[in-house]
Each structure stands twice: as C-alpha cells, then as structure tokens.
Motif scaffolding. Structure first.
Motif, PDB file in Angstrom:
ATOM      1  N   ARG A  76       0.825  -1.208   0.000  1.00  0.00           N
ATOM      2  CA  ARG A  76       0.000   0.000   0.000  1.00  0.00           C
ATOM      3  C   ARG A  76       0.864   1.264   0.000  1.00  0.00           C
ATOM      4  NH1 ARG A  76      -5.316  -0.397   0.411  1.00  0.00           N
ATOM      5  NH2 ARG A  76      -6.324  -2.281   1.252  1.00  0.00           N
ATOM      6  N   LEU A  77       1.960   1.235   0.754  1.00  0.00           N
ATOM      7  CA  LEU A  77       2.853   2.393   0.778  1.00  0.00           C
ATOM      8  C   LEU A  77       3.425   2.665  -0.602  1.00  0.00           C
ATOM      9  CD1 LEU A  77       4.429   4.579   2.329  1.00  0.00           C
ATOM     10  CD2 LEU A  77       6.157   2.832   2.845  1.00  0.00           C
ATOM     11  N   LEU A  78       3.872   1.624  -1.278  1.00  0.00           N
ATOM     12  CA  LEU A  78       4.420   1.793  -2.624  1.00  0.00           C
ATOM     13  C   LEU A  78       3.355   2.336  -3.575  1.00  0.00           C
ATOM     14  CD1 LEU A  78       6.834   1.384  -4.551  1.00  0.00           C
ATOM     15  CD2 LEU A  78       5.963  -0.910  -4.984  1.00  0.00           C
ATOM     16  N   ALA A  79       2.139   1.831  -3.480  1.00  0.00           N
ATOM     17  CA  ALA A  79       1.056   2.319  -4.342  1.00  0.00           C
ATOM     18  C   ALA A  79       0.778   3.792  -4.077  1.00  0.00           C
ATOM     19  CB  ALA A  79      -0.206   1.486  -4.117  1.00  0.00           C
ATOM     20  N   ASP A  80       0.729   4.166  -2.793  1.00  0.00           N
ATOM     21  CA  ASP A  80       0.467   5.560  -2.448  1.00  0.00           C
ATOM     22  C   ASP A  80       1.575   6.478  -2.958  1.00  0.00           C
ATOM     23  OD1 ASP A  80      -1.852   4.799  -1.180  1.00  0.00           O
ATOM     24  OD2 ASP A  80      -0.995   4.861   0.838  1.00  0.00           O
ATOM     25  N   GLU A  81       2.825   6.045  -2.807  1.00  0.00           N
ATOM     26  CA  GLU A  81       3.957   6.890  -3.173  1.00  0.00           C
ATOM     27  C   GLU A  81       4.102   7.039  -4.682  1.00  0.00           C
ATOM     28  OE1 GLU A  81       6.201   8.670  -1.168  1.00  0.00           O
ATOM     29  OE2 GLU A  81       4.586   8.263   0.256  1.00  0.00           O
ATOM     30  N   THR A  82       3.673   6.048  -5.430  1.00  0.00           N
ATOM     31  CA  THR A  82       3.845   6.085  -6.886  1.00  0.00           C
ATOM     32  C   THR A  82       2.579   6.474  -7.620  1.00  0.00           C
ATOM     33  OG1 THR A  82       3.372   3.713  -7.077  1.00  0.00           O
ATOM     34  CG2 THR A  82       5.691   4.357  -6.815  1.00  0.00           C
ATOM     35  N   GLY A  83       1.454   6.551  -6.902  1.00  0.00           N
ATOM     36  CA  GLY A  83       0.199   6.946  -7.525  1.00  0.00           C
ATOM     37  C   GLY A  83      -0.460   5.858  -8.353  1.00  0.00           C
ATOM     38  N   THR A  84       0.010   4.613  -8.213  1.00  0.00           N
ATOM     39  CA  THR A  84      -0.630   3.546  -8.976  1.00  0.00           C
ATOM     40  C   THR A  84      -2.014   3.250  -8.412  1.00  0.00           C
ATOM     41  OG1 THR A  84      -0.404   1.287  -9.809  1.00  0.00           O
ATOM     42  CG2 THR A  84       0.350   1.688  -7.570  1.00  0.00           C
ATOM     43  N   ALA A  86       8.206  -7.524   4.057  1.00  0.00           N
ATOM     44  CA  ALA A  86       7.987  -6.152   3.595  1.00  0.00           C
ATOM     45  C   ALA A  86       8.960  -5.784   2.487  1.00  0.00           C
ATOM     46  CB  ALA A  86       8.123  -5.183   4.767  1.00  0.00           C
ATOM     47  N   ALA A  87      10.240  -6.151   2.668  1.00  0.00           N
ATOM     48  CA  ALA A  87      11.232  -5.871   1.629  1.00  0.00           C
ATOM     49  C   ALA A  87      10.873  -6.587   0.337  1.00  0.00           C
ATOM     50  CB  ALA A  87      12.623  -6.288   2.114  1.00  0.00           C
ATOM     51  N   ALA A  88      10.462  -7.850   0.459  1.00  0.00           N
ATOM     52  CA  ALA A  88      10.083  -8.614  -0.728  1.00  0.00           C
ATOM     53  C   ALA A  88       8.875  -7.986  -1.416  1.00  0.00           C
ATOM     54  CB  ALA A  88       9.785 -10.065  -0.342  1.00  0.00           C
ATOM     55  N   ALA A  89       7.922  -7.497  -0.634  1.00  0.00           N
ATOM     56  CA  ALA A  89       6.729  -6.876  -1.222  1.00  0.00           C
ATOM     57  C   ALA A  89       7.091  -5.606  -1.983  1.00  0.00           C
ATOM     58  CB  ALA A  89       5.700  -6.577  -0.134  1.00  0.00           C
ATOM     59  N   LEU A  90       8.006  -4.807  -1.450  1.00  0.00           N
ATOM     60  CA  LEU A  90       8.428  -3.597  -2.160  1.00  0.00           C
ATOM     61  C   LEU A  90       9.047  -3.946  -3.513  1.00  0.00           C
ATOM     62  CD1 LEU A  90      10.048  -1.488   0.717  1.00  0.00           C
ATOM     63  CD2 LEU A  90       7.884  -1.014  -0.452  1.00  0.00           C
ATOM     64  N   THR A 150       6.705   0.264 -11.706  1.00  0.00           N
ATOM     65  CA  THR A 150       6.924   1.616 -11.204  1.00  0.00           C
ATOM     66  C   THR A 150       8.383   2.053 -11.268  1.00  0.00           C
ATOM     67  OG1 THR A 150       6.772   0.602  -8.987  1.00  0.00           O
ATOM     68  CG2 THR A 150       4.865   1.805  -9.782  1.00  0.00           C
ATOM     69  N   GLY A 151       9.307   1.111 -11.366  1.00  0.00           N
ATOM     70  CA  GLY A 151      10.702   1.424 -11.661  1.00  0.00           C
ATOM     71  C   GLY A 151      11.404   2.326 -10.670  1.00  0.00           C
ATOM     72  N   LEU A 152      11.182   2.129  -9.367  1.00  0.00           N
ATOM     73  CA  LEU A 152      11.843   2.965  -8.369  1.00  0.00           C
ATOM     74  C   LEU A 152      13.326   2.630  -8.268  1.00  0.00           C
ATOM     75  CD1 LEU A 152       9.386   3.297  -5.363  1.00  0.00           C
ATOM     76  CD2 LEU A 152       9.505   4.591  -7.484  1.00  0.00           C
ATOM     77  N   SER A 153      14.124   3.632  -7.948  1.00  0.00           N
ATOM     78  CA  SER A 153      15.557   3.423  -7.724  1.00  0.00           C
ATOM     79  C   SER A 153      15.769   2.699  -6.404  1.00  0.00           C
ATOM     80  CB  SER A 153      16.281   4.769  -7.683  1.00  0.00           C
ATOM     81  OG  SER A 153      15.859   5.517  -6.542  1.00  0.00           O
ATOM     82  N   ASP A 167       7.041  -3.301  -7.086  1.00  0.00           N
ATOM     83  CA  ASP A 167       7.706  -2.384  -8.010  1.00  0.00           C
ATOM     84  C   ASP A 167       7.836  -3.019  -9.393  1.00  0.00           C
ATOM     85  OD1 ASP A 167       9.266   0.044  -8.639  1.00  0.00           O
ATOM     86  OD2 ASP A 167      10.977  -1.326  -8.705  1.00  0.00           O
ATOM     87  N   ALA A 168       8.175  -4.304  -9.427  1.00  0.00           N
ATOM     88  CA  ALA A 168       8.279  -5.008 -10.712  1.00  0.00           C
ATOM     89  C   ALA A 168       6.905  -5.305 -11.296  1.00  0.00           C
ATOM     90  CB  ALA A 168       9.072  -6.301 -10.529  1.00  0.00           C
ATOM     91  N   LEU A 169       5.962  -5.717 -10.427  1.00  0.00           N
ATOM     92  CA  LEU A 169       4.623  -6.068 -10.911  1.00  0.00           C
ATOM     93  C   LEU A 169       3.946  -4.879 -11.587  1.00  0.00           C
ATOM     94  CD1 LEU A 169       2.417  -8.410 -10.737  1.00  0.00           C
ATOM     95  CD2 LEU A 169       1.476  -7.064  -8.841  1.00  0.00           C
TER      96      LEU A 169
END
Length: 319
Positions: free
Chosen positions: A80-88, A113-117, A126-129, A121-123
């Motif tokens: 959810r954090l990744l979705a919120d931060e990337t706007g997906t 949590a690390a695995a989910a990030l 979103t291509g985060l650094s 990101d790949a799913l």
C-alpha cells in the motif's frame, strides 16, 4: 514506468544481529541502536499477482498462527505504501511462504515487507531506484532496509542507516527455535525497566559497533567473533522467558563457540567453527529435545527477484 508484469516471485532472507547495542529511550519513544546485521540462509518467498484490491495469504514451513492477515501485515503495508507513493491505482494479491521463525527475532516480517516492495515495483512497472526503495523500507521498520540489502552490514540510528561491512568467508550457526514468540516492544520495555532498576548496564551515550566485531568479520575468524558478539536485549528476553537461559547454557555446554538470543528473541543462535561442527551441535541439541536447525551467514543476498511472469511468458530469473 516500464510494462507491468503478470506475476513476480521475490525471495528475502532472515537475519541475525551479531552485535546489538541499545541507546537510551528517547522522548519520541524510540531507541537509537548500533547493530551488526548478517543475513542468513532462511528465506521468505513472496509472489505478487495483479488484483483489484489488496490481500495477503500465508503458508510456510514454520508456525504461521501469529501472522496477521489484515492491514497490520507488514507486507501488505509495504504494498500500500508503494502504491500511495507512486500513484498507482492497481491492487495486488500477495502470497507468502514463510521459512523464518515468526516473532523469533530474525526479521521475517521485515523480509516480507522488503520482498513486497521489490515485487510490487516489478509487478506494477513503477521502476523505483534502490535509494527510493530504501527510503520506503525505512518508513516500515528498522530491519526492512537491511532485508533489502542482505549480506553483512552495520546499522546505526534506528538500525536503518546502513553501511556494508567487509566480510570474509562463511559463518555457520545453529538456531534453537521456540513454539511461542516474543513481542519486540515488550522486550524493549523490559530492558528499560531493568536499566531503571540498575539490573542492566546503563545505555551508551552513542551506540556503536565495536571494532573487534568488524575485525573478526574481516578476518573470517569465528572464534574472535564469538568473543565479541553482544545483544543488549538478551537479558530482557531471558527475564520474560527464563527457559532461554537453559537453552543458552545447553548450547555452550555442548561446544558452541558462543550463544546469544537473536534480536528480541526468543530464537537462540549458536556460532560454530564450521559446517561440520554445526551438524554435530544441531544433532546434540536435538537429542536433548530442542528444535535445532542449521543456517549459514556471510554471502547471503537481500531481497531479489527469482522470476517474473509477463504476458504469458516466463522472463527468467535474476539476482
């Protein structure tokens, strides 16, 4: 953004704290720490697949009865954090196969949590650094950035300010697991109470990892490392679970180089000379009725993509 995937499989390791010093309780309710982390060969496997909403299911080779499946699940929070931060606006269905003891002081939830990030990101493409993923990981918990990085590292601040440690060779450990977990906040509170009573060493003004720990790791000297390991949380964990003292005494009596409570416990880790020594020690501990398993640390990577399925074809393995 890159093209989104149809399914992503990520593997992330559990960890040991070879050295763990805890500073004073701060006004914000947290402690600064100094840790020497080492990733070990127990893993969490996570699959991320497209969905309209967010959900998680869990299986595993360890007791999963205490793993939450609601919004408090750390992997779900990471997604959810990744979705919120990337706007997906995409959702995800997470499937976790746990191999790290639950609530055992080995960072299994942080590995999830690390695995989910990495997986989301790949799913989602979103291509985060790596830097942005690390920053998100630090918001989820002190051990999550290390689960991303793996290997061996020094962690300062809340444990999330990482720098790699120079390590030679492999380190063989025997773990004695417990059927019941320990709450990390409870262990920290017990340590604070011990310090207030004068029953534990006072906190360092600025927690640091001792130079002899780092020197032993550079030299691949297991006996020197055994003399240097320390965990400030151990006395509190033993106070809450007195049987841990018997476990520590058994391992050392049976020839371990050293024993320690892993993180906030209750898993107990015994350092051995080499793989053969670990095989013998694990057998001796099992003969006494303890649940013992062998792991190794040193060259163990952090959260890595195992495979990506995209548009009906397998895009292979990485990492």
């Amino acid at each position: 953004m890159t093209d989104a995937a149809a399914s992503v499989h990520v593997r992330a390791p559990g960890k040991l704290n070879l050295f763990f010093r805890v500073g004073a309780l701060g006004s914000d309710g947290y402690h600064d720490v100094a840790s020497a982390y080492q990733a070990v060969s127990l893993f969490e496997d996570l699959w991320a697949r497209p969905a309209d909403d967010f959900s998680v299911e869990v299986a595993g080779t360890v007791d999963i009865g205490r793993v939450p499946l609601d919004e408090s699940n750390l992997a779900l929070r990471a997604a959810r954090l990744l979705a919120d931060e990337t706007g997906t606006r995409r959702g995800v269905r997470l499937t976790i196969r746990k191999g790290v003891p639950v609530a055992g002081g080995m960072g299994g939830g942080s590995a999830d949590a690390a695995a989910a990030l990495v997986a989301c990101d790949a799913l989602w493409g979103t291509g985060l650094s790596a830097e942005r993923l690390h920053a998100l990981a630090a918001r989820l918990g002190a051990d999550v950035p290390f689960a991303l990085a793996g290997g061996t590292a020094v962690g300062l601040g809340r444990g999330d300010e990482l720098r790699p440690a120079e390590v030679s060779g492999r380190y063989d450990w025997v773990l004695v697991t417990s059927a019941a977990g320990l709450s990390t906040p409870d262990v920290y509170r017990a340590l604070d109470a011990q310090r207030d009573r004068g029953d534990a060493s006072p906190p360092p003004a600025v927690p640091e990892v001792h130079a002899d720990v780092l020197a032993a790791l550079r030299a691949a000297d297991a006996e020197a490392l055994a003399a240097a390991i320390r965990n400030d949380l151990q006395s509190a964990a033993v106070e809450l679970r007195p049987e841990l003292a018997d476990t520590l005494a058994s391992g050392e009596r049976l020839g371990a180089l050293a024993g320690m409570v892993s993180g906030s416990g209750p898993t107990v880790a015994f350092l051995t000379r080499d793989e053969e020594h670990a095989v013998d020690l694990a057998a001796d501990l099992r003969a006494e009725g303890r649940q013992a398993l062998r792991v190794h640390g040193g060259p163990v990577e952090g959260a890595r993509i195992v495979s990506v399925q995209g548009r009906g074809r397998d895009e292979g393995t990485r990492g």
